[in-house]
Design a protein around this motif. Sequence first.
Motif, short mmCIF file in Angstrom:
data_model
loop_
_atom_site.label_atom_id
_atom_site.label_comp_id
_atom_site.label_asym_id
_atom_site.label_seq_id
_atom_site.Cartn_x
_atom_site.Cartn_y
_atom_site.Cartn_z
N TYR A 41 0.89 -1.16 0.07
CA TYR A 41 -0.02 0.04 0.09
C TYR A 41 0.98 1.48 -0.02
O TYR A 41 0.54 2.36 -0.66
CB TYR A 41 -1.01 -0.18 1.12
CG TYR A 41 -1.99 -1.05 0.99
CD1 TYR A 41 -3.01 -1.00 0.01
CD2 TYR A 41 -2.05 -2.28 1.78
CE1 TYR A 41 -3.88 -1.98 -0.22
CE2 TYR A 41 -2.91 -3.17 1.77
CZ TYR A 41 -3.93 -3.18 0.79
OH TYR A 41 -4.70 -4.09 0.58
N GLY A 42 1.96 1.36 0.57
CA GLY A 42 2.92 2.37 0.77
C GLY A 42 3.40 2.70 -0.80
O GLY A 42 3.46 3.80 -1.06
N ALA A 43 3.89 1.71 -1.41
CA ALA A 43 4.50 1.49 -2.55
C ALA A 43 3.35 2.21 -3.66
O ALA A 43 3.56 2.90 -4.69
CB ALA A 43 5.09 0.25 -3.07
N TRP A 44 2.03 1.56 -3.49
CA TRP A 44 1.10 2.12 -4.44
C TRP A 44 0.72 3.58 -4.39
O TRP A 44 0.55 4.15 -5.32
CB TRP A 44 -0.12 1.10 -4.07
CG TRP A 44 -1.35 1.55 -4.79
CD1 TRP A 44 -1.69 1.39 -6.08
CD2 TRP A 44 -2.52 2.35 -4.27
NE1 TRP A 44 -3.11 1.87 -6.17
CE2 TRP A 44 -3.63 2.52 -5.25
CE3 TRP A 44 -2.95 2.46 -2.88
CZ2 TRP A 44 -4.64 2.81 -4.95
CZ3 TRP A 44 -4.01 3.17 -2.48
CH2 TRP A 44 -5.11 3.39 -3.85
N PHE A 45 0.60 3.85 -3.09
CA PHE A 45 0.41 5.37 -2.80
C PHE A 45 1.69 6.24 -3.21
O PHE A 45 1.25 7.28 -3.80
CB PHE A 45 0.08 5.57 -1.31
CG PHE A 45 -0.14 6.96 -0.75
CD1 PHE A 45 -1.21 7.68 -1.15
CD2 PHE A 45 1.13 7.72 -0.48
CE1 PHE A 45 -1.44 8.88 -0.88
CE2 PHE A 45 0.76 9.23 0.04
CZ PHE A 45 -0.68 9.71 -0.35
N CYS A 46 2.92 5.91 -2.88
CA CYS A 46 4.09 6.51 -3.37
C CYS A 46 3.95 6.80 -5.04
O CYS A 46 4.18 7.76 -5.53
CB CYS A 46 5.28 5.94 -3.00
SG CYS A 46 6.69 6.79 -3.50
N ALA A 47 3.94 5.61 -5.79
CA ALA A 47 3.99 5.47 -7.15
C ALA A 47 2.69 6.40 -7.78
O ALA A 47 3.13 6.96 -8.70
CB ALA A 47 3.95 4.15 -7.64
N ALA A 48 1.54 6.22 -7.38
CA ALA A 48 0.62 6.85 -7.67
C ALA A 48 0.61 8.29 -7.69
O ALA A 48 0.27 9.32 -8.53
CB ALA A 48 -0.82 6.44 -7.28
N LEU A 49 0.86 8.80 -6.52
CA LEU A 49 1.04 10.35 -6.06
C LEU A 49 2.27 10.95 -7.06
O LEU A 49 2.03 11.99 -7.38
CB LEU A 49 1.55 10.21 -4.57
CG LEU A 49 1.68 11.85 -4.14
CD1 LEU A 49 0.20 12.61 -4.32
CD2 LEU A 49 2.13 11.95 -2.62
N PHE A 50 3.33 10.33 -7.04
CA PHE A 50 4.28 10.93 -7.59
C PHE A 50 4.34 10.98 -9.10
O PHE A 50 4.66 11.92 -9.92
CB PHE A 50 5.75 10.48 -7.18
CG PHE A 50 6.18 10.97 -5.99
CD1 PHE A 50 7.10 12.31 -5.85
CD2 PHE A 50 6.00 10.20 -4.63
CE1 PHE A 50 7.23 12.64 -4.65
CE2 PHE A 50 6.31 10.96 -3.56
CZ PHE A 50 7.10 12.27 -3.58
N ASN A 51 3.62 9.87 -9.70
CA ASN A 51 3.37 9.65 -11.18
C ASN A 51 2.32 10.66 -11.45
O ASN A 51 2.47 11.55 -12.35
CB ASN A 51 3.07 8.45 -11.37
CG ASN A 51 3.10 8.07 -12.83
OD1 ASN A 51 2.03 7.87 -13.68
ND2 ASN A 51 4.13 7.94 -13.37
N GLY A 52 1.03 10.95 -10.45
CA GLY A 52 0.33 12.06 -10.75
C GLY A 52 0.87 13.31 -10.71
O GLY A 52 0.55 14.43 -11.61
N LEU A 53 1.98 13.50 -9.87
CA LEU A 53 2.54 14.94 -9.85
C LEU A 53 3.29 15.07 -11.01
O LEU A 53 3.56 16.32 -11.39
CB LEU A 53 3.09 15.03 -8.50
CG LEU A 53 2.41 15.01 -7.26
CD1 LEU A 53 3.37 15.30 -5.84
CD2 LEU A 53 1.36 16.24 -7.29
N GLY A 54 4.06 14.17 -11.45
CA GLY A 54 4.64 14.21 -12.57
C GLY A 54 3.90 14.74 -13.95
O GLY A 54 4.51 15.50 -14.76
#
Length: 136
Positions: A41-54
């Motif tokens: 869940y931490g990896a999922w949140f991190c990847a989704a958040l930073f990909n969205g910000l990118g």
Amino acid sequence: MMQTYAYAALAFSAFTSATILPGTSEAAFAAFLYQYPKQLYGAWFCAALFNGLGSMISYWLGRLLPDKKRPSEKVLRHLERWGVWSLLLAWVPIIGDALPIAAGWLRLNWFKCLIILLIGKALRYGAIAWGLVYLV
């Protein structure tokens, strides 16, 4: 401490992959989950958040494009109503990088774009995680 670096690498990969820079955030995400399977869940949140910000960086770059040949107000209203939903496909290779840029150029509402981008990215990484956990 190594896990902190792994999160930083995942965030960097996810962020840059969503811009016009080349990247392989899917591989970084899969590698992270292989190394730290309990951090799904931490990896999922991190990847989704930073990909969205990118993708939002691409959106803001689109806002810098010249405004000379904007569509008519009728077309803009239509895009404001339905166009933001196309950002759910911002993860698709090749065309996905162009969608946030176009949304910025068309001056679509930045907050709506952010929300739709984050939802699309979360669905994408969720599907990857589901595939890794249940199919592998």
